[in-house]
Write an enzyme that holds these catalytic residues in place. Structure first.
Site, PDB file in Angstrom:
ATOM      1  N   ARG A  88       0.819  -1.221   0.000  1.00 14.32           N
ATOM      2  CA  ARG A  88       0.000   0.000   0.000  1.00 14.32           C
ATOM      3  C   ARG A  88       0.843   1.258   0.000  1.00 14.32           C
ATOM      4  NH1 ARG A  88      -4.949  -2.462   2.724  1.00 14.32           N
ATOM      5  NH2 ARG A  88      -6.613  -0.998   2.212  1.00 14.32           N
ATOM      6  N   ARG A 127     -21.307  -2.135   3.877  1.00 14.47           N
ATOM      7  CA  ARG A 127     -20.547  -3.390   4.105  1.00 14.47           C
ATOM      8  C   ARG A 127     -20.881  -3.987   5.468  1.00 14.47           C
ATOM      9  NH1 ARG A 127     -14.345  -3.741   2.690  1.00 14.47           N
ATOM     10  NH2 ARG A 127     -14.214  -1.794   3.902  1.00 14.47           N
ATOM     11  N   ARG A 171      -9.633   7.413   4.774  1.00 11.24           N
ATOM     12  CA  ARG A 171      -8.973   6.292   4.100  1.00 11.24           C
ATOM     13  C   ARG A 171      -8.827   6.559   2.612  1.00 11.24           C
ATOM     14  NH1 ARG A 171     -12.766   1.711   5.888  1.00 11.24           N
ATOM     15  NH2 ARG A 171     -11.504   0.310   4.640  1.00 11.24           N
TER      16      ARG A 171
HETATM   17  P1  ADP Z   1     -12.191  -4.177  -0.307  1.00 14.69           P
HETATM   18  O1  ADP Z   1     -11.601  -5.494   0.132  1.00 14.69           O
HETATM   19  O2  ADP Z   1     -11.498  -3.620  -1.513  1.00 14.69           O
HETATM   20  O3  ADP Z   1     -12.311  -3.187   0.787  1.00 14.69           O
HETATM   21  P2  ADP Z   1     -14.803  -5.578  -0.434  1.00 14.69           P
HETATM   22  O4  ADP Z   1     -14.623  -6.766  -1.313  1.00 14.69           O
HETATM   23  O5  ADP Z   1     -14.875  -5.787   1.029  1.00 14.69           O
HETATM   24  O6  ADP Z   1     -13.674  -4.480  -0.816  1.00 14.69           O
HETATM   25  O7  ADP Z   1     -16.102  -4.809  -0.940  1.00 14.69           O
HETATM   26  C1  ADP Z   1     -16.586  -3.644  -0.285  1.00 14.69           C
HETATM   27  C2  ADP Z   1     -18.120  -3.727  -0.208  1.00 14.69           C
HETATM   28  O8  ADP Z   1     -18.660  -3.633  -1.534  1.00 14.69           O
HETATM   29  C3  ADP Z   1     -18.637  -5.048   0.373  1.00 14.69           C
HETATM   30  O9  ADP Z   1     -19.802  -4.778   1.117  1.00 14.69           O
HETATM   31  C4  ADP Z   1     -18.939  -5.892  -0.872  1.00 14.69           C
HETATM   32  O10 ADP Z   1     -20.003  -6.827  -0.612  1.00 14.69           O
HETATM   33  C5  ADP Z   1     -19.376  -4.833  -1.895  1.00 14.69           C
HETATM   34  N1  ADP Z   1     -18.953  -5.143  -3.271  1.00 14.69           N
HETATM   35  C6  ADP Z   1     -17.792  -5.734  -3.674  1.00 14.69           C
HETATM   36  N2  ADP Z   1     -17.737  -5.836  -5.029  1.00 14.69           N
HETATM   37  C7  ADP Z   1     -18.892  -5.284  -5.504  1.00 14.69           C
HETATM   38  C8  ADP Z   1     -19.433  -5.080  -6.828  1.00 14.69           C
HETATM   39  N3  ADP Z   1     -18.768  -5.436  -7.924  1.00 14.69           N
HETATM   40  N4  ADP Z   1     -20.634  -4.473  -6.907  1.00 14.69           N
HETATM   41  C9  ADP Z   1     -21.304  -4.079  -5.798  1.00 14.69           C
HETATM   42  N5  ADP Z   1     -20.855  -4.252  -4.519  1.00 14.69           N
HETATM   43  C10 ADP Z   1     -19.657  -4.838  -4.378  1.00 14.69           C
HETATM   44  P1  ADP Z   2      -9.886  -1.970   2.747  1.00 13.84           P
HETATM   45  O1  ADP Z   2      -9.447  -2.790   1.582  1.00 13.84           O
HETATM   46  O2  ADP Z   2     -11.342  -1.856   2.878  1.00 13.84           O
HETATM   47  O3  ADP Z   2      -9.170  -0.677   2.832  1.00 13.84           O
HETATM   48  P2  ADP Z   2      -8.324  -3.675   4.527  1.00 13.84           P
HETATM   49  O4  ADP Z   2      -9.045  -4.734   5.241  1.00 13.84           O
HETATM   50  O5  ADP Z   2      -7.407  -4.049   3.414  1.00 13.84           O
HETATM   51  O6  ADP Z   2      -9.436  -2.670   4.090  1.00 13.84           O
HETATM   52  O7  ADP Z   2      -7.454  -2.813   5.566  1.00 13.84           O
HETATM   53  C1  ADP Z   2      -8.007  -2.262   6.731  1.00 13.84           C
HETATM   54  C2  ADP Z   2      -6.991  -1.339   7.377  1.00 13.84           C
HETATM   55  O8  ADP Z   2      -5.838  -2.094   7.794  1.00 13.84           O
HETATM   56  C3  ADP Z   2      -6.420  -0.253   6.470  1.00 13.84           C
HETATM   57  O9  ADP Z   2      -7.263   0.887   6.436  1.00 13.84           O
HETATM   58  C4  ADP Z   2      -5.093   0.037   7.152  1.00 13.84           C
HETATM   59  O10 ADP Z   2      -5.252   0.832   8.320  1.00 13.84           O
HETATM   60  C5  ADP Z   2      -4.648  -1.341   7.609  1.00 13.84           C
HETATM   61  N1  ADP Z   2      -3.836  -1.986   6.566  1.00 13.84           N
HETATM   62  C6  ADP Z   2      -4.179  -3.053   5.800  1.00 13.84           C
HETATM   63  N2  ADP Z   2      -3.182  -3.353   4.930  1.00 13.84           N
HETATM   64  C7  ADP Z   2      -2.189  -2.448   5.140  1.00 13.84           C
HETATM   65  C8  ADP Z   2      -0.926  -2.203   4.545  1.00 13.84           C
HETATM   66  N3  ADP Z   2      -0.464  -2.961   3.538  1.00 13.84           N
HETATM   67  N4  ADP Z   2      -0.187  -1.174   5.023  1.00 13.84           N
HETATM   68  C9  ADP Z   2      -0.618  -0.422   6.045  1.00 13.84           C
HETATM   69  N5  ADP Z   2      -1.803  -0.571   6.636  1.00 13.84           N
HETATM   70  C10 ADP Z   2      -2.603  -1.577   6.201  1.00 13.84           C
END
Ligand code: ADP
Ligand code: ADP
Ligand code: ZN
Length: 215
Positions: A88, A127, A171
């Site tokens: 990241r 979510r 974020r």
């Molecule tokens: P990330 O890991 O990048 O944070 P998630 O896979 O957790 O993303 O998805 C974020 C939210 O959006 C979840 O509530 C998921 O169910 C929903 N979501 C993921 N992909 C899609 C899509 N293609 N269309 C609509 N909603 C989605």
């Molecule tokens: P999302 O894809 O929805 O942003 P993640 O579950 O990947 O959520 O991450 C949740 C939180 O964990 C991030 O907002 C950050 O604070 C921390 N985190 C996850 N991966 C990393 C990374 N590679 N470097 C620094 N912080 C991280």
């Protein structure tokens, strides 16, 4: 296969990760999941990481690199992996590159999920996550059959602490300054695949699969 999933918070990385690891039979390494597991178990790493995660900030590189190195040491990573939410920062990307060079391996592809900010905010506020198995749902796009209950294991669903609107905005800002530069970093290395993440999750997955077949 060694794949990295890149994309802003809420872009669908976790959702796509579950589909990709099943297809390629590789372990799913989500730094977010590893941190959440440590928070749940109240480990030292979890207590430290929580201070940053709850503010919508990135966990410092040193701590993040430590958990990833530990994970890479597990035997299941030998044949490949899917990295979700790591790297990241440029420091993390450079550390990963060094790790690959020193172990004689290489990344096959970096999949960048493109989703605009309005969609991100809608997705993150809807979510819901299973407290037992970690499965992800969405109140608007992917509802569980029974309200607030996991279809897969019956666990209760919760709202992530960092999915509150104030934290989400932060974020997104952090993503733009810290993580977006990785798009150019991987484009320069010729392994970047950009996919429109706005479509239905199954369509997004088909497009990722098609693109990965070219690699
Ligand atoms: P990330 O890991 O990048 O944070 P998630 O896979 O957790 O993303 O998805 C974020 C939210 O959006 C979840 O509530 C998921 O169910 C929903 N979501 C993921 N992909 C899609 C899509 N293609 N269309 C609509 N909603 C989605
Ligand atoms: P999302 O894809 O929805 O942003 P993640 O579950 O990947 O959520 O991450 C949740 C939180 O964990 C991030 O907002 C950050 O604070 C921390 N985190 C996850 N991966 C990393 C990374 N590679 N470097 C620094 N912080 C991280
Ligand atoms: Zn569950």
């Amino acid at each position: 296969m060694r794949i990295v999933l890149l994309g802003s918070p809420g872009s669908g990385k976790g959702t796509q990760a579950c589909k990709i690891i099943t297809k390629y039979n590789i372990p799913h390494i989500s730094t977010g999941d590893i941190f959440r597991d440590n928070i749940k178990r109240q480990t030292e790493i979890g207590i430290e990481a929580k201070k940053f995660i709850d503010k919508g900030l990135l966990v410092p590189d040193e701590l993040t690199l430590q958990i990833v190195e530990d994970r890479f040491d597990q035997p299941d990573c030998a044949a490949g992996f899917l990295l979700d939410g790591f790297p990241r920062t440029l420091v993390q990307a450079e550390a990963l590159e060094k790790e690959m060079i020193s172990t004689g391996k290489k990344l096959d592809a970096v999949v960048n999920l493109e989703v605009n900010d309005d969609t991100i905010i809608r997705r993150m506020t809807g979510r819901r996550v299973c407290s037992k198995c970690g499965a992800t749902y969405n109140l608007m796009y992917n509802k569980p059959i029974v309200d607030e209950t996991c279809d897969k294991c019956g666990g209760s669903l919760y709202v992530r602490d960092d999915d509150k609107i104030e934290t989400v905005t932060n974020r997104l800002k952090v993503y733009k300054t810290e993580t977006q530069p990785l798009i150019d970093f991987y484009r320069d290395r010729g392994i970047l695949i950009t996919v429109n993440g706005e479509q239905d999750a199954e369509v997004v997955f088909q497009n990722i699969s098609k693109a990965l077949e070219q690699f």
